[in-house]
Design an enzyme around this catalytic site. Structure first.
Site, PDB file in Angstrom:
ATOM      1  N   THR A 126       0.929  -1.155   0.047  1.00 25.25           N
ATOM      2  CA  THR A 126       0.111   0.120  -0.028  1.00 25.25           C
ATOM      3  C   THR A 126       0.802   1.259  -0.125  1.00 25.25           C
ATOM      4  O   THR A 126       2.021   1.231   0.381  1.00 25.25           O
ATOM      5  CB  THR A 126      -0.805   0.002   1.266  1.00 25.25           C
ATOM      6  N   ASP A 127       0.333   2.514  -0.438  1.00 24.91           N
ATOM      7  CA  ASP A 127       1.155   3.583  -0.372  1.00 24.91           C
ATOM      8  C   ASP A 127       1.076   4.167   0.887  1.00 24.91           C
ATOM      9  O   ASP A 127       1.967   5.060   1.283  1.00 24.91           O
ATOM     10  CB  ASP A 127       0.310   4.717  -1.377  1.00 24.91           C
ATOM     11  N   GLU A 128       0.467   3.611   1.791  1.00 31.55           N
ATOM     12  CA  GLU A 128       0.398   4.131   3.310  1.00 31.55           C
ATOM     13  C   GLU A 128       1.994   3.715   4.075  1.00 31.55           C
ATOM     14  O   GLU A 128       1.994   4.427   5.026  1.00 31.55           O
ATOM     15  CB  GLU A 128      -0.694   3.625   4.143  1.00 31.55           C
ATOM     16  N   TYR A 151      -1.666  -0.443  11.149  1.00 37.03           N
ATOM     17  CA  TYR A 151      -1.893  -0.863   9.805  1.00 37.03           C
ATOM     18  C   TYR A 151      -0.963  -0.651   8.954  1.00 37.03           C
ATOM     19  O   TYR A 151      -0.196  -1.754   8.534  1.00 37.03           O
ATOM     20  CB  TYR A 151      -3.158  -0.429   9.162  1.00 37.03           C
ATOM     21  N   LYS A 155       2.226  -3.438   7.306  1.00 36.82           N
ATOM     22  CA  LYS A 155       2.701  -3.587   5.916  1.00 36.82           C
ATOM     23  C   LYS A 155       4.037  -3.400   5.571  1.00 36.82           C
ATOM     24  O   LYS A 155       4.434  -3.847   4.647  1.00 36.82           O
ATOM     25  CB  LYS A 155       1.311  -2.793   4.938  1.00 36.82           C
TER      26      LYS A 155
END
Ligand code: NAD
Ligand code: DAU
Length: 337
Positions: A126-128, A151, A155
């Site tokens: 994810t870009d997060e 979260y 990741k």
């Protein structure tokens, strides 16, 4: 024939991916391993559960013996790991399961990929993992990882493990880092389906803080084509950002939904903000566009109209996934806001 173990294929993006591959690539076999958490539904497999090139297996990616058994039994050559705990708000109220599934689960799959000498391991990230942006700039693949929520920290930990397995044991991997997805079969805890579901039922629309947080939206089918393109064309060891070049403030997204459903703005309720809320995400997707000739196929306006129509036409699906535990979750998550 490519023989792929897809994990999390009963969730939002995983089920869209399996549907696309079975429809467009008849030479591919998919073993679909999913624990069926609150976010995984067999209803999401409508139309392909019994497809001859598809085998659904209920199970946990942390179960190494099961993973190895599936690889042997189905002569798997590739793993694509979609399985995850995926909701930021839930990671704030309970992080442990995020570490178990997102970190230990990824580790378990990597060990199997290494020991069975698989041709490719694709980690759907994810870009997060990059953290947040101010008003300017975009995330590139060179942006240092700086995750802010439990979260995104889980990741990022998984991404590091994938790279470590490539470096240490030569596991042939790719990592994809996509921006916010939307489209059919997204669980209504996430912004777009939650707002559609609430608006359809004339319920308040809970907007965190000032509602000016920005996300870069991509229609789920386009994320699926990007992952497929990576599998087909990417050299091992490469990381790709995936995004729609479609930045929107949350209030603008909600405005479009209200207009399309012909509902009043008075449904909007500003509520207490998400702790540690990332202000803005934006993706520089030049690498996948240039090197792998991938392009998103839909504009946000086309995608959001399709998505709203899908939810209007699939209220049975909505009804079945919001029954039971969802109501408890919703009351708990939004009661003090
Ligand atoms: P989702 O929550 O809709 O689906 C996750 C699926 O994984 C569910 O079917 C669930 O049952 C399954 N699962 C959870 N724990 C498991 C376990 N231990 N073993 C086996 N299966 C398990 O998530 P999603 O939105 O479809 O996201 C899929 C992947 O894409 C995730 O890895 C997420 O981090 C990533 N991603 C999501 C977005 C987005 O906007 N939704 C954007 C970028 C990346
Ligand atoms: O960027 C990719 C990520 O996008 C994925 O990795 C995650 O799995 C996915 O959940 C998503 O994370 P976000 O936190 O951006 O998505 P969410 O839909 O939860 O929230 C989008 C924005 O809307 C965010 O600014 C918070 C806000 N929001 C969300 C909810 C659920 C609200 O204002 N009200 C809400 O009720």
């Amino acid at each position: 024939m490519s023989r792929i173990l897809v994990t999390g294929g009963a969730g939002f993006i995983g089920s869209n991916f399996v549907r696309m591959v079975l429809a467009e690539h008849p030479e591919v076999f998919i073993a679909n391993l999913d624990k069926l958490t609150y976010a995984g539904n067999l209803e999401n497999l409508a139309g392909f559960l019994d497809h001859s090139n598809h085998k659904f297996i209920k199970g946990d990616i942390c179960d190494g013996r099961l993973v190895e058994q599936i690889i042997d039994e189905h002569r798997i050559d590739t793993i694509i790991n979609f399985a995850a705990e995926s909701h930021v708000d839930r990671s704030i109220t309970g992080a442990k399961i995020f570490i178990e599934t997102n970190v230990t689960g990824t580790l378990t799959l990597l060990e199997a990929a290494r020991d069975k000498d698989l041709e490719r391991f694709i980690q759907v990230s994810t870009d997060e993992v990059y953290g947040e942006l101010g008003p300017e700039g975009k995330f590139t693949e060179q942006t240092p990882l700086s995750p802010n929520s439990p979260y995104s920290a889980s990741k990022a930990a998984a991404d590091h493990l994938v790279e470590a397995f490539g470096h240490t044991w030569g596991v042939k991997y790719n990592i994809t880092r996509c921006s916010n997805n939307y489209g059919p079969y997204q669980f209504p805890e996430k912004l777009i389906p939650l707002m559609i579901n609430n608006a359809l039922n004339d319920k308040e629309l809970p907007v965190y803080g000032d509602g000016l947080y920005v996300r870069d939206w991509l229609y789920v089918y386009d994320h699926c084509t990007a992952v497929w393109r990576v599998l087909q064309k990417a050299p091992p060891g490469e990381i790709y950002n995936i995004g729609g070049c479609s930045e929107k403030a949350n209030l603008d997204v909600i405005d479009l939904i209200l207009k399309r459903l012909d509902k009043p703005k008075s449904l909007i309720k500003h509520v207490k903000d998400r702790p540690g809320h990332d202000r803005r995400y934006a993706i520089d997707a030049d690498k996948i566009i240039t090197d792998l000739a991938w392009q998103p196929s839909l504009s946000f306006e086309e995608g959001i109209n399709r998505t709203i129509d899908w939810y209007i036409n699939n209220q049975d699906w909505l009804g079945s996934v919001v029954s039971g535990d969802y109501q408890k979750y919703y009351e708990q998550m939004y009661k003090d806001r």
